[in-house]
Design a protein around this motif. Structure first.
Motif, PDB file in Angstrom:
ATOM      1  N   ILE A 166       0.815  -1.343   0.002  1.00  0.00           N
ATOM      2  CA  ILE A 166      -0.092  -0.108   0.276  1.00  0.00           C
ATOM      3  C   ILE A 166       0.871   1.220   0.040  1.00  0.00           C
ATOM      4  CG2 ILE A 166      -0.409   0.331   2.532  1.00  0.00           C
ATOM      5  CD1 ILE A 166      -3.338   0.819   1.690  1.00  0.00           C
ATOM      6  N   GLN A 212       1.542   2.548  -3.712  1.00  0.00           N
ATOM      7  CA  GLN A 212       0.374   2.727  -4.345  1.00  0.00           C
ATOM      8  C   GLN A 212      -0.237   4.153  -4.682  1.00  0.00           C
ATOM      9  OE1 GLN A 212      -2.832   0.431  -3.066  1.00  0.00           O
ATOM     10  NE2 GLN A 212      -1.758  -1.758  -3.277  1.00  0.00           N
ATOM     11  N   ALA A 263      -2.636   6.951  -4.131  1.00  0.00           N
ATOM     12  CA  ALA A 263      -4.076   6.699  -3.135  1.00  0.00           C
ATOM     13  C   ALA A 263      -5.137   7.393  -4.150  1.00  0.00           C
ATOM     14  CB  ALA A 263      -3.795   7.540  -1.953  1.00  0.00           C
ATOM     15  N   PRO A 302      -2.486   6.162   3.707  1.00  0.00           N
ATOM     16  CA  PRO A 302      -1.863   4.799   3.201  1.00  0.00           C
ATOM     17  C   PRO A 302      -0.934   4.509   4.199  1.00  0.00           C
ATOM     18  CG  PRO A 302      -1.744   6.361   1.565  1.00  0.00           C
ATOM     19  CD  PRO A 302      -2.277   7.283   2.699  1.00  0.00           C
ATOM     20  N   SER A 313      -2.835   1.911   5.927  1.00  0.00           N
ATOM     21  CA  SER A 313      -3.824   1.082   4.911  1.00  0.00           C
ATOM     22  C   SER A 313      -4.846   1.382   4.540  1.00  0.00           C
ATOM     23  CB  SER A 313      -3.798  -0.669   5.642  1.00  0.00           C
ATOM     24  OG  SER A 313      -2.738  -1.027   5.977  1.00  0.00           O
ATOM     25  N   SER A 333      -6.136   3.709   1.254  1.00  0.00           N
ATOM     26  CA  SER A 333      -5.752   4.242   0.103  1.00  0.00           C
ATOM     27  C   SER A 333      -6.225   5.347  -0.265  1.00  0.00           C
ATOM     28  CB  SER A 333      -5.380   3.356  -1.117  1.00  0.00           C
ATOM     29  OG  SER A 333      -4.958   3.681  -2.172  1.00  0.00           O
ATOM     30  N   HIS A 385       3.696  10.347   0.174  1.00  0.00           N
ATOM     31  CA  HIS A 385       2.915   9.009   0.441  1.00  0.00           C
ATOM     32  C   HIS A 385       1.788   8.669  -0.341  1.00  0.00           C
ATOM     33  CE1 HIS A 385       5.112   7.275   3.863  1.00  0.00           C
ATOM     34  NE2 HIS A 385       5.261   8.343   4.545  1.00  0.00           N
TER      35      HIS A 385
END
Length: 172
Positions: A13, A16, A18, A51, A54, A56, A146
């Motif tokens: 995560i 990734q 968001a 994120p 956890s 997103s 992030h």
């Protein structure tokens, strides 16, 4: 209530992109944002992105204040940032120390623009357009990274990595 679990480096995560929040989702996430802030404070953070716990979604909190991890941090009230955008950044940069709740025990010197112009939404749906500088601008950029799957070590040179213990010796 126990703090939310912090996703650690290696958790997918953190790499990734968001997802933006829609206006109708803002209020639905209000209880989560309260828990996000409590988690940040529990771990002596000066910022935290969704994120990292956890979720997103494009949201983070900036909340600089002196604490054991950042003894020289300036004081500011916690600010919830939703769907942030970096509009402009200065060519003038500065190198300073960064750490991350998702990468415990590590610090690194990171070069970032010293002045930035940003846009974001508040929980009540207001649009904010403002400028930030120095340490607060650094926190904003770190947390924005992030949301884009970037961690601070990606922006540092390996020779600038330090353990938390060695960093604290330098700033004490």
């Amino acid at each position: 209530m126990a703090p939310l679990e912090i996703a650690q480096l290696g958790n997918p995560i953190l790499r990734q992109q968001a997802l933006a929040l829609t206006p109708s989702q803002l209020r639905d996430y209000a209880p989560f944002f309260v828990e996000l802030e409590k988690t940040m404070l529990e771990y002596n953070g000066i910022g935290i992105a969704a994120p990292q716990v956890s979720k997103s979604i494009r949201s983070f909190i900036v909340a600089s204040s002196p604490n054991p991890r950042y003894p020289n941090a300036p004081q500011m009230e916690p600010t919830l940032i939703l769907n942030p955008e970096l509009i402009w950044s200065s060519q003038e940069t500065e190198v300073d120390w960064e750490g991350c709740l998702s990468i415990p025990g590590m610090r690194a010197r990171v070069e970032r623009p010293k002045h930035i112009e940003v846009h974001y939404t508040t929980l009540n749906g207001s649009d904010i357009h403002c400028q930030m500088e120095g340490f607060i601008a650094r926190i904003f950029q770190h947390e924005l990274d992030h949301l884009n799957g970037i961690v601070f070590l990606d922006r540092a040179k390996p020779k600038d990595y330090f353990t938390e213990a060695e960093f604290l010796k330098l700033v004490s």
